[in-house]
Structures are given as structure tokens and as C-alpha cells.
Design an enzyme around this catalytic site. Sequence first.
Site, PDB file in Angstrom:
ATOM      1  N   ASN A  90       0.861  -1.178   0.000  1.00 39.66           N
ATOM      2  CA  ASN A  90       0.000   0.000   0.000  1.00 39.66           C
ATOM      3  C   ASN A  90       0.899   1.229   0.000  1.00 39.66           C
ATOM      4  O   ASN A  90       1.742   1.378   0.887  1.00 39.66           O
ATOM      5  CB  ASN A  90      -0.890  -0.006   1.248  1.00 39.66           C
ATOM      6  N   HIS A 103       6.822  -1.587   3.143  1.00 39.87           N
ATOM      7  CA  HIS A 103       6.614  -2.992   3.498  1.00 39.87           C
ATOM      8  C   HIS A 103       5.732  -3.677   2.456  1.00 39.87           C
ATOM      9  O   HIS A 103       4.717  -3.135   2.056  1.00 39.87           O
ATOM     10  CB  HIS A 103       5.986  -3.151   4.894  1.00 39.87           C
ATOM     11  N   PHE A 104       6.174  -4.865   2.056  1.00 38.89           N
ATOM     12  CA  PHE A 104       5.339  -5.727   1.241  1.00 38.89           C
ATOM     13  C   PHE A 104       4.565  -6.645   2.172  1.00 38.89           C
ATOM     14  O   PHE A 104       5.123  -7.144   3.158  1.00 38.89           O
ATOM     15  CB  PHE A 104       6.183  -6.604   0.304  1.00 38.89           C
TER      16      PHE A 104
END
Length: 138
Positions: A90, A103-104
Site C-alpha cells: 500500500n 513494506h510488502f
Amino acid sequence: MNPNEENCIFCKIAKKEIPSEIINEDELFMTFVDIKPINKGHLLVIPKKHSRNISEMIDPELSKYLAFVKESAEQMKTSLGCDGYNIGMNNEPAAGQIIFHSHFHIIPRYKDDGLTSWPDKEYEEGELKKYAEKIRKK
Ligand code: AMP
Ligand code: ZN
């Protein structure tokens, strides 16, 4: 220190100043368990160096990031025996970002797990082409 880093929860996780369930790490990246999973086993993968989101990341770190994400995702799939997984990030509040350190998400998925997908919208006549033209490099 960048003022954005000072109170960054994921910088603190990267430095092990606050606890997390770490799955994998190397000198650049860390994978740990998301405390509020979409499905159980949901993982987060962060670069240890602070960046707000993918817009602030550059090579060579960025290219290495995807390889690290894939490794954790495949390890999770094998270990959990899930049927598939979603990988996503996001970027900015409009996209649902609430923690401003890249962050994934890696989300384990199961056949019939009941998670609904995003809606399909329809283009008006000629609109798809217009969007493509807008987005293409000038
Ligand atoms: P996003 O909406 O993409 O910014 O997602 C932030 C994610 O971080 C959410 O899925 C949270 O559940 C997760 N999260 C927040 N704090 C922690 C924490 N201390 N340890 C693990 N995951 C966290
Ligand atoms: Zn940070």
C-alpha cells in the site's frame, strides 16, 4: 536521524528495539509476522533502511528487495501448504498505507477462503485507450 525515522515502528522492529516474530533477515531486509493477519501466517517484508514507501526506494536495494520477498513467500507457501499467496504494497493513505515505512504484505491464500476480490469496473467507449495514453511516458 530523519524525523520520520525517529518514531517509526518498523525502524524499531528492524533494529530489534521492539519485538517481532522474525522469519528471515539479512543485512538489508527482514520478514516478520503481521500482528493482524488477513489470513493466519500473513507476513511483512521491510527494508532495514527507512523509506516511506516504494516511491523513495532506489536500486540496487529495490531490485534485491523483490528477490527477498519471493524467497519468504515461497518458504511460507511450502511451510503452510497454502494454495497461493498475494503480494502487495500500500503506497500512501489513499491506498491504505498506515505505517510509513516500506513494506510488502505476503498473504497466504486458500481455495474458498472467502476473501472477496476488488470490484471490476467498466470503461466507457474509448476510455481505456485514453488512460493508457495518460500513463505512457511522454
Ligand atoms: P499498511 O496498511 O500497508 O500500512 O499495513 C500495516 C500493517 O502493519 C498492518 O497489516 C498491521 O497489522 C501491521 N503491523 C502494525 N504494527 C505491527 C507490529 N508491531 N508487528 C507486526 N505487524 C504490525
Ligand atoms: Zn522506518
